[in-house]
Scaffold this motif. Structure first.
Motif, short mmCIF file in Angstrom:
data_model
loop_
_atom_site.label_atom_id
_atom_site.label_comp_id
_atom_site.label_asym_id
_atom_site.label_seq_id
_atom_site.Cartn_x
_atom_site.Cartn_y
_atom_site.Cartn_z
N PRO A 7 0.84 -1.20 0.00
CA PRO A 7 0.00 0.00 0.00
C PRO A 7 0.87 1.25 0.00
N ALA A 8 0.44 2.28 -0.69
CA ALA A 8 1.18 3.53 -0.75
C ALA A 8 1.09 4.27 0.59
N SER A 9 2.09 5.08 0.85
CA SER A 9 2.10 5.94 2.03
C SER A 9 2.41 7.37 1.59
N VAL A 10 2.27 8.32 2.51
CA VAL A 10 2.52 9.72 2.15
C VAL A 10 3.98 9.93 1.75
N GLU A 11 4.89 9.07 2.23
CA GLU A 11 6.30 9.19 1.85
C GLU A 11 6.51 8.91 0.36
N ASP A 12 5.52 8.25 -0.29
CA ASP A 12 5.63 7.94 -1.71
C ASP A 12 5.19 9.10 -2.61
N LEU A 13 4.69 10.19 -2.02
CA LEU A 13 4.11 11.26 -2.83
C LEU A 13 5.06 11.82 -3.88
N PRO A 14 6.30 12.15 -3.55
CA PRO A 14 7.19 12.69 -4.60
C PRO A 14 7.36 11.73 -5.78
N ALA A 15 7.53 10.43 -5.49
CA ALA A 15 7.71 9.45 -6.55
C ALA A 15 6.42 9.25 -7.35
N ARG A 33 -4.97 15.15 -4.38
CA ARG A 33 -5.80 13.98 -4.66
C ARG A 33 -5.08 12.70 -4.25
N PHE A 34 -3.77 12.63 -4.45
CA PHE A 34 -3.03 11.46 -3.98
C PHE A 34 -3.14 11.34 -2.47
N GLN A 35 -3.01 12.46 -1.76
CA GLN A 35 -3.13 12.42 -0.30
C GLN A 35 -4.50 11.91 0.12
N TRP A 36 -5.54 12.39 -0.58
CA TRP A 36 -6.90 11.92 -0.26
C TRP A 36 -7.02 10.43 -0.52
N MET A 37 -6.47 9.97 -1.64
CA MET A 37 -6.56 8.55 -1.97
C MET A 37 -5.82 7.69 -0.95
N ILE A 38 -4.71 8.18 -0.45
CA ILE A 38 -3.92 7.41 0.53
C ILE A 38 -4.59 7.39 1.89
N ASN A 39 -5.10 8.53 2.32
CA ASN A 39 -5.56 8.66 3.71
C ASN A 39 -7.06 8.51 3.92
N ARG A 40 -7.88 8.85 2.92
CA ARG A 40 -9.31 8.93 3.18
C ARG A 40 -10.19 8.11 2.24
N LEU A 45 -4.58 2.17 -2.83
CA LEU A 45 -3.54 2.61 -3.73
C LEU A 45 -2.34 1.70 -3.52
N LEU A 46 -2.05 0.88 -4.52
CA LEU A 46 -1.00 -0.14 -4.43
C LEU A 46 0.19 0.31 -5.28
N VAL A 47 1.39 0.22 -4.73
CA VAL A 47 2.59 0.60 -5.48
C VAL A 47 3.48 -0.63 -5.68
N ALA A 48 4.25 -0.59 -6.76
CA ALA A 48 5.25 -1.62 -7.05
C ALA A 48 6.62 -0.98 -6.92
N GLU A 49 7.50 -1.61 -6.12
CA GLU A 49 8.79 -1.03 -5.79
C GLU A 49 9.90 -2.06 -6.00
N LEU A 55 8.18 1.72 -9.38
CA LEU A 55 8.05 1.34 -10.78
C LEU A 55 6.64 1.52 -11.32
N GLY A 56 5.66 1.58 -10.44
CA GLY A 56 4.29 1.72 -10.91
C GLY A 56 3.31 1.74 -9.76
N TYR A 57 2.08 2.06 -10.07
CA TYR A 57 1.01 2.02 -9.07
C TYR A 57 -0.31 1.66 -9.74
N ALA A 58 -1.25 1.22 -8.93
CA ALA A 58 -2.63 1.00 -9.38
C ALA A 58 -3.55 1.46 -8.26
N LEU A 59 -4.60 2.17 -8.64
CA LEU A 59 -5.54 2.73 -7.67
C LEU A 59 -6.93 2.20 -7.95
N VAL A 60 -7.52 1.55 -6.96
CA VAL A 60 -8.88 1.03 -7.09
C VAL A 60 -9.76 1.69 -6.03
#
Length: 366
Positions: A7-15, A33-40, A45-49, A55-60
């Motif tokens: 799962p994504a975290s706020v630390e991933d925002l720059p990337a 919008r990314f912050q809203w998706m992560i927190n609320r 929001l799933l990231v691939a690292e 390397l990528g993300y997917a948001l459902v």
């Protein structure tokens, strides 16, 4: 080190923001919008690292109270394309949707993105709509869907979708959809939406303008030449529990009494405490409008009308005329929404009295 999915975290925002710039020229997600998706957001929001590199993300997003999920966005870094990462993210998002009791996953894709279309269709997604002028640059979108859990063929009767244009006209919007299903040549117009509300409103409600009562909607449909069946768990007057002012309650009682008197002069079939047999109604060509508590969809305790478009062994399918933009929904997210039978049973009981109500239209030529 293999690719890690998490799962994504706020630390991933720059990337994440850098990935948006790399992958998209329009319709980019912003930091907010990314912050809203992560927190609320009611979603994931799933990231691939790999080796600390995103390397990528997917948001459902999940449609609260239903069995529907929407793939809102997916992005793959340029260096990671062609490695199968898109398919891996898609599979993990589908698994995530299944964990949230979703049966359908829907998405939009640009018509000029053949690689993405090939990815989705190669993984079992089917096209079911073309949406013109969908993106910021006016490009068209294909609407794709996959049943993650497998639904009988669609009914021969197609129910058009009409979005309510005010906060208080869900009932008239549903009635327009039902009439349009039975008479496809009929125009669904705002003028008639508001006229039906004037005919069917309770005048007052818990707050704001009054909604439409089952009796009022049944009368409005009958006046327009349809055969109507009205099913209620109680005779009424209805919706009084949510109104404190005695003057307003008196007005609502008078309105109810007048509706009841007018119904007595029609051939509208009124059934009190009869079971709601949706499969039988649909098989007979009926178009049911059902009253629900919007709490299970939006967490607001108010009566709300939805249109039943289909029913199978697993789900009841609904057109919801209310498009909730606060949940990043589009009108297409509110069409043929699958709701499990258990959830629907809870949804279609309103208030302390567990009111159940349905207005079903039939064509008099049937």
């Amino acid at each position: 080190m293999s690719t890690v999915f998490r799962p994504a975290s706020v630390e991933d925002l720059p990337a994440l923001l850098a990935l948006e710039v790399q992958c998209f020229t329009t319709d980019r997600l912003t930091r907010r919008r990314f912050q809203w998706m992560i927190n609320r957001a009611h979603g994931r929001l799933l990231v691939a690292e790999h080796d600390g590199q995103l390397l990528g993300y997917a948001l459902v997003l999940f449609h609260r109270g239903t069995s529907l999920a929407r793939l809102y966005s997916i992005a793959i870094a340029t260096d990671a394309r062609g490695t199968g990462l898109g398919k891996q993210l898609l599979q993990r998002i589908e698994a995530c949707a299944l964990e949230h009791d979703c049966a359908y996953l829907r998405l939009e894709v640009r018509t000029d993105n053949p690689a993405a279309i090939a990815l989705y269709e190669g993984n079992g997604y089917r096209r079911f709509a073309l949406v013109h002028d969908y993106y910021e640059d006016h490009a068209d979108a294909l609407r794709l869907e996959k049943r993650i859990l497998q639904h009988r063929d669609s009914r021969s009767i197609k129910v058009p979708y009409y979005r309510q244009t005010t906060d208080f006209t869900c009932g008239p919007a549903c009635l327009l959809m039902a009439m349009g299903a039975l008479h496809p040549e009929r125009l669904l117009e705002r003028r008639e939406e508001l006229q039906i509300w004037r005919e069917a409103t309770t005048v007052f409600m818990t707050s704001g303008h009054g909604g439409c009562s089952p009796q009022g909607l049944a009368l409005a449909a009958w006046r327009r030449g349809f055969q109507v069946s009205l099913q209620l768990s109680m005779a009424g007057p209805l919706f009084l529990d949510g109104v404190r002012d005695m003057h307003k309650k008196d007005v609502m009682r008078l309105v109810h009494e007048e509706f009841t008197a007018q119904l007595g002069e029609t051939d509208v079939e009124t059934l009190i405490a009869a079971p709601l047999d949706l499969p039988a109604m649909l098989d007979a060509g009926g178009q049911p409008l059902v009253l629900i508590s919007s709490y299970r969809l939006t967490r607001s305790k108010s009566p709300h009308w939805v249109m039943v478009t289909d029913c199978d062994a697993d789900f009841v399918y609904l057109h919801d005329p209310d498009v909730d933009h606060s949940q990043h929904r589009q009108p297409m997210d509110c069409q043929h929404v699958p709701v499990s039978h258990g959830e629907f049973e809870k949804m279609c009981r309103f208030g302390r009295g567990k009111l159940r109500a349905a207005v079903t239209l039939f064509s008099r030529n049937a």
